[in-house]
Design a protein around this motif. Structure first.
Motif, PDB file in Angstrom:
ATOM      1  N   LYS A 161     115.528  61.685  80.003  1.00  0.00           N
ATOM      2  CA  LYS A 161     116.637  60.813  80.369  1.00  0.00           C
ATOM      3  C   LYS A 161     117.015  59.958  79.172  1.00  0.00           C
ATOM      4  N   PRO A 162     118.292  59.932  78.770  1.00  0.00           N
ATOM      5  CA  PRO A 162     118.688  59.069  77.652  1.00  0.00           C
ATOM      6  C   PRO A 162     118.277  57.627  77.899  1.00  0.00           C
ATOM      7  N   ASN A 163     117.790  56.986  76.853  1.00  0.00           N
ATOM      8  CA  ASN A 163     117.294  55.610  76.994  1.00  0.00           C
ATOM      9  C   ASN A 163     118.027  54.597  76.128  1.00  0.00           C
ATOM     10  N   LYS A 164     118.948  55.046  75.276  1.00  0.00           N
ATOM     11  CA  LYS A 164     119.653  54.122  74.390  1.00  0.00           C
ATOM     12  C   LYS A 164     121.133  54.478  74.321  1.00  0.00           C
TER      13      LYS A 164
ATOM     14  N   GLU B  31     125.167  43.047  76.814  1.00  0.00           N
ATOM     15  CA  GLU B  31     124.480  44.308  76.539  1.00  0.00           C
ATOM     16  C   GLU B  31     123.437  44.599  77.613  1.00  0.00           C
ATOM     17  N   GLN B  32     122.741  43.555  78.072  1.00  0.00           N
ATOM     18  CA  GLN B  32     121.708  43.747  79.087  1.00  0.00           C
ATOM     19  C   GLN B  32     122.319  44.185  80.425  1.00  0.00           C
ATOM     20  N   VAL B  33     123.464  43.601  80.784  1.00  0.00           N
ATOM     21  CA  VAL B  33     124.149  43.986  82.022  1.00  0.00           C
ATOM     22  C   VAL B  33     124.586  45.448  81.956  1.00  0.00           C
ATOM     23  N   LEU B  34     125.166  45.852  80.830  1.00  0.00           N
ATOM     24  CA  LEU B  34     125.593  47.241  80.682  1.00  0.00           C
ATOM     25  C   LEU B  34     124.402  48.197  80.738  1.00  0.00           C
ATOM     26  N   ALA B  35     123.287  47.810  80.136  1.00  0.00           N
ATOM     27  CA  ALA B  35     122.091  48.653  80.179  1.00  0.00           C
ATOM     28  C   ALA B  35     121.658  48.879  81.622  1.00  0.00           C
TER      29      ALA B  35
ATOM     30  N   LEU C 129     123.608  48.641  84.365  1.00  0.00           N
ATOM     31  CA  LEU C 129     124.627  49.423  85.063  1.00  0.00           C
ATOM     32  C   LEU C 129     124.572  50.899  84.691  1.00  0.00           C
ATOM     33  N   PHE C 130     124.332  51.193  83.417  1.00  0.00           N
ATOM     34  CA  PHE C 130     124.334  52.577  82.946  1.00  0.00           C
ATOM     35  C   PHE C 130     122.972  53.254  83.097  1.00  0.00           C
ATOM     36  N   GLY C 131     121.934  52.486  83.391  1.00  0.00           N
ATOM     37  CA  GLY C 131     120.612  53.065  83.586  1.00  0.00           C
ATOM     38  C   GLY C 131     119.904  53.458  82.317  1.00  0.00           C
ATOM     39  N   VAL C 132     120.109  52.675  81.239  1.00  0.00           N
ATOM     40  CA  VAL C 132     119.396  52.921  79.980  1.00  0.00           C
ATOM     41  C   VAL C 132     118.541  51.702  79.650  1.00  0.00           C
ATOM     42  N   GLU C 133     117.601  51.878  78.730  1.00  0.00           N
ATOM     43  CA  GLU C 133     116.713  50.782  78.359  1.00  0.00           C
ATOM     44  C   GLU C 133     117.376  49.776  77.429  1.00  0.00           C
ATOM     45  N   LYS C 134     118.274  50.270  76.577  1.00  0.00           N
ATOM     46  CA  LYS C 134     118.825  49.392  75.546  1.00  0.00           C
ATOM     47  C   LYS C 134     120.269  49.776  75.236  1.00  0.00           C
TER      48      LYS C 134
ATOM     49  N   ALA D 187     130.938  55.859  70.623  1.00  0.00           N
ATOM     50  CA  ALA D 187     129.674  55.506  71.287  1.00  0.00           C
ATOM     51  C   ALA D 187     128.711  56.683  71.167  1.00  0.00           C
ATOM     52  N   LEU D 188     127.414  56.390  71.249  1.00  0.00           N
ATOM     53  CA  LEU D 188     126.384  57.426  71.184  1.00  0.00           C
ATOM     54  C   LEU D 188     125.349  57.162  72.261  1.00  0.00           C
ATOM     55  N   LEU D 189     125.201  58.127  73.161  1.00  0.00           N
ATOM     56  CA  LEU D 189     124.183  58.087  74.207  1.00  0.00           C
ATOM     57  C   LEU D 189     123.067  59.030  73.793  1.00  0.00           C
ATOM     58  N   CYS D 190     121.815  58.557  73.793  1.00  0.00           N
ATOM     59  CA  CYS D 190     120.751  59.415  73.270  1.00  0.00           C
ATOM     60  C   CYS D 190     119.392  59.037  73.840  1.00  0.00           C
TER      61      CYS D 190
END
Length: 341
Positions: free
Chosen positions: A193-196, A231-235, A237-242, A270-273
């Motif tokens: 699962k992407p985390n960043k 940034e923390q709110v978006l993390a 909402l999107f289900g990533v760590e950072k 943007a980059l999801l990874c």
């Protein structure tokens, strides 16, 4: 007539010494405010050789069900666990800045404050250059169109088959739904699962105003602490760590011309990874920063000071860095370009 150090000490004791003293409580230096992005997103992997190999085991073989019914009085065929050899190559980059020892003597004799100390300032300058250079390498190797196999583009009309999504400043765009789908696809193909999530500054600005995002958080605030998108709110909402906003800047103009300040990373992408926080055996990562200790002291960035030739009366501050920023798995990343108008 030359003034000796003792003469200066006597004048200072008598209160008659009036040097062109520098302020000790302020100076002007445009060092980067905040964090550089490269090490926030991709792990540094120390290596003992400037170039060599690493193993990559076959994802297809690992994910295939190789368990078969055992025949009576016999055995099944051995399962295949394939591997390939991949390479890295760290190149050494250098920066030098000089100190005029004759000019520096005035600072020493007049007990000038630390903010005016040329050695202190130039050591910090070299360290800043190392960080700046790493972010530029990050942008060239990881954060641009054409690098990643899985690349999506913002458009006026969404088309998943063509890898098109509604731009984030479109009133009909639901970024949470988009990232849910992208995360599930990476997890299906890459088994992680992407985390960043890295965001250009314009992308972050538009996401903070997106209607679908604001609807999800509008009841979480109070009069004293209104709901805001961070940034923390978006993390969450999107289900990533950072979530990392790529806001470091640099001057694109050559020496002797007017400065031309730009964001290092594309502000509209943007980059999801998925990347590991530290290098690990038997763990995949979208990319690595291979780092070689070129001086054999365990540091892939090194700062040193040395004398110039005697007639120059100069010292030099040197910065060295040896890295290879390498994409190691296309299956673990999605690059999104033209996310906003």
């Amino acid at each position: 007539m030359a003034i000796s150090v003792k003469d200066i000490e006597v004048k200072k004791a008598l209160g008659t010494w009036k040097p062109n003293a520098y302020l000790s409580n302020m100076c002007m230096a445009y060092f980067q405010q905040g964090e550089y992005a490269a090490r926030e997103l991709f792990p540094v992997c120390p290596v003992g050789l400037s170039s060599s190999y690493y193993y990559e085991f076959s994802k297809g073989d690992l994910a295939r069900d190789n368990v078969q019914r055992k025949p009576a009085f016999g055995h099944v065929a051995p399962a295949i666990m394939g591997q390939t050899d991949k390479t890295y190559a760290c190149k050494v980059d250098q920066v030098l800045v000089g100190i005029d020892k004759i000019s520096a003597l005035d600072y020493t004799r007049s007990a000038a404050p630390g903010s005016a100390d040329p050695r202190r300032a130039k050591v910090k300058f070299v360290a800043e250059q190392m960080n700046l250079h790493q972010d530029l390498l990050f942008a060239q190797n990881f954060f641009k169109a054409g690098v990643w196999k899985n690349e999506w583009e913002g458009a006026a009309t969404a088309n998943a088959a063509a890898k098109k999504f509604l731009k984030f400043d479109d009133s009909n765009c639901d970024p949470v739904g988009l990232f849910d789908g992208l995360i599930n696809e990476v997890r299906r193909v890459g088994r992680r699962k992407p985390n960043k999530l890295a965001l250009g500054v314009d992308v972050f600005a538009k996401l903070k105003l997106n209607h679908f995002i604001m609807e999800r958080i509008k009841y979480t605030g109070t009069t004293a602490n209104p709901a805001i998108v961070t940034e923390q709110v978006l993390a969450q909402l999107f289900g990533v760590e950072k979530v990392v906003v790529l806001d470091s800047t640099y001057n694109d103009a050559p020496v002797g011309t007017d400065e031309n300040m730009k964001y290092i990373c594309d502000s509209k992408s943007a980059l999801l990874c998925y990347t590991t926080d530290t290098p690990q055996i038997d763990e995949p990562s979208a990319g690595y920063i291979f780092a070689w200790d070129m001086l054999g002291d365990g540091k892939y960035t090194a700062t040193s000071q040395f004398e110039g030739s005697p007639a120059d009366h100069t010292e030099f501050i040197e910065g060295l860095i040896a890295t290879d920023m390498k994409k190691t798995s296309d299956d673990l990343a999605v690059f999104l370009k033209n996310c906003v108008d």
